[in-house]
Design an enzyme around this catalytic site. Structure first.
Site, PDB file in Angstrom:
ATOM      1  N   GLY A 140       0.827  -1.195   0.000  1.00 24.93           N
ATOM      2  CA  GLY A 140       0.000   0.000   0.000  1.00 24.93           C
ATOM      3  C   GLY A 140       0.858   1.240   0.000  1.00 24.93           C
TER       4      GLY A 140
ATOM      5  N   ARG B 210       9.629   6.446  -5.898  1.00 20.32           N
ATOM      6  CA  ARG B 210       8.954   7.497  -6.657  1.00 20.32           C
ATOM      7  C   ARG B 210       9.277   8.851  -6.045  1.00 20.32           C
ATOM      8  NH1 ARG B 210       5.371   9.020  -2.914  1.00 20.32           N
ATOM      9  NH2 ARG B 210       4.515   7.456  -1.496  1.00 20.32           N
TER      10      ARG B 210
END
Length: 411
Positions: A158, A283
């Site tokens: 998640g 990211r």
């Protein structure tokens, strides 16, 4: 000559608009591929071309990109995590198929699985919190007995702190474990819970591009038990030794996970035993972090990332040294947002760079204990840390809002 396009997989409420703007500044036409483009309001507002496609289906994405290549020149492909960071792995697979610069999909997939990430970091000797993985309530109970309270319970997969909770008591553990294992929590199947030691100390984020640490940010959170960010300050006030130790642990973590391409951020707590890695994200950090880096050092991470994506030379040189900070506006209750006042006055405070609201009046506010809880932010910048903090506090003190609790059946 065919027009050059930048393909964006999915979107982002916060980072999406600056990526669109940066792409256009670089002479690229952004095109978004999304399972549901209507989720992202800015796409219509910015007149971004969109294509509806199942972004979990590699063959479907290849088909759409191949179709686009018949009309355009595809300069590069990148994307946003949305609710699932596996989007980045899909981006890596697409880049490999079309022979374009991109992340290693296998490295991204390993990183997105929190259990695998923990195992690889531990194997490399990276300091991390003690942890156990549990698939049912009995295993959670056993893990807590071994680690000791308080503990953090989180889904094994998640992003955005969704489902992450600090538990101080056995009752809190049982309640949250039941939630994570139940049907109401959106999760991958089969369910898996990470039970972790609560590493206490200041929270830092090391922002990296490739093998370069761009800078280290200090972050703190809204009230527990959830981990909703309250404020971010860049750069963090650190001694040379602290900066070196955090940067060294961050780079070792990226190496252990095979993340040597593109933007990443490493979350670290400074504990009694020094820097401890909480999580590595494959990211760029969510907004407004990249904006803080640009305000403080003049480095536009989004533009430099796009340059990397399209195979151009990037530039991470620091142009100046300021301090920038963002305060997130987090409500303390659920209900209907009646009004927000003082925004214009706050924006007029000298040194305030931006006051941005994510919601409008007369809309429901439902706190979920994650990144979606914030209703806006205030950003300030100046030449010193103390001055930036004073500007930020002055502006935030001018903003007020009213939330009427939802009417219950009894009420």
């Amino acid at each position: 000559m065919a027009r050059r396009v930048l393909i964006l997989i999915e979107g982002s409420r916060t980072n999406g608009p600056p990526y669109v703007e940066a792409a256009r500044r670089l002479g690229l036409n952004p095109i978004t591929l999304s399972a549901d483009p209507n989720r992202y309001d800015y796409l219509a507002a910015e007149k971004v071309e969109t294509i509806s496609v199942d972004t979990d289906n590699l063959e479907a994405l290849i088909h759409e990109c191949s179709r686009l290549r018949e009309t355009y020149g595809i300069a590069g492909i990148t994307g946003f995590s949305g609710s699932d960071e596996s989007v980045y792995a899909m981006v890596g697979k697409l880049c490999r198929y079309f022979d374009l610069p991109g992340p290693n999909p296998a490295s991204v997939e390993r990183c997105c699985d929190k259990l695998t990430q923990r195992q690889l970091l531990a194997r490399a000797g990276i300091p991390i919190p003690a942890y156990r993985v549990a698939a049912n309530a009995k295993e959670v109970e056993s893990a807590v007995a071994e680690i000791g309270l308080p503990v953090i319970l989180k889904p094994a997969a998640g992003s955005g702190s969704s489902g992450v909770r600090l538990c101080w008591t056995v009752d809190e553990v049982e309640d949250h474990a039941a939630y994570l294992l139940g049907e109401t929590h959106i999760r991958q199947s089969p369910p898996a819970i990470l039970v972790e030691e609560f590493a206490q100390g200041p929270h830092y984020a090391a922002h990296a591009m490739g093998n370069t640490i761009v800078g280290i940010e200090l972050a703190d959170f809204h009230r527990p038990p959830h981990f909703v960010f309250r404020q971010s300050t860049f750069p963090a006030q650190l001694t040379d030794d602290e900066h070196e130790r955090i940067a060294e642990v961050a780079l070792r973590s990226l190496q252990a996970l095979g993340l040597d391409w593109g933007p990443t951020n490493v979350e670290i707590r400074w504990t009694k035993r020094g820097p401890v890695v909480i999580e590595v994200n494959p990211r760029l950090a969510g907004a407004p972090d990249s904006q803080l880096v640009q305000l403080a050092h003049g480095v536009d991470l989004i533009t430099e990332h796009i340059k990397l994506v399209i195979g151009e030379e990037w530039d991470l040189r620091k142009r100046f040294s300021y301090t920038a900070a963002a305060r997130l506006l987090n409500p303390n209750s659920d209900g209907t947002l009646d009004w927000i006042r003082g925004v214009a006055r706050a924006a007029a405070v000298p040194g305030v760079v931006e006051v941005k609201l994510y919601v409008e009046s007369n809309t429901p506010v439902v706190r979920r204990g994650d990144y979606r809880d914030s209703i806006g932010h205030v950003i300030a910048a100046s030449s010193t840390h103390s001055q930036t903090e004073a500007i930020l506090q002055r502006a935030v003190d001018l903003i007020h809002w009213s939330i009427t609790p939802f009417q219950t059946r009894d009420g």
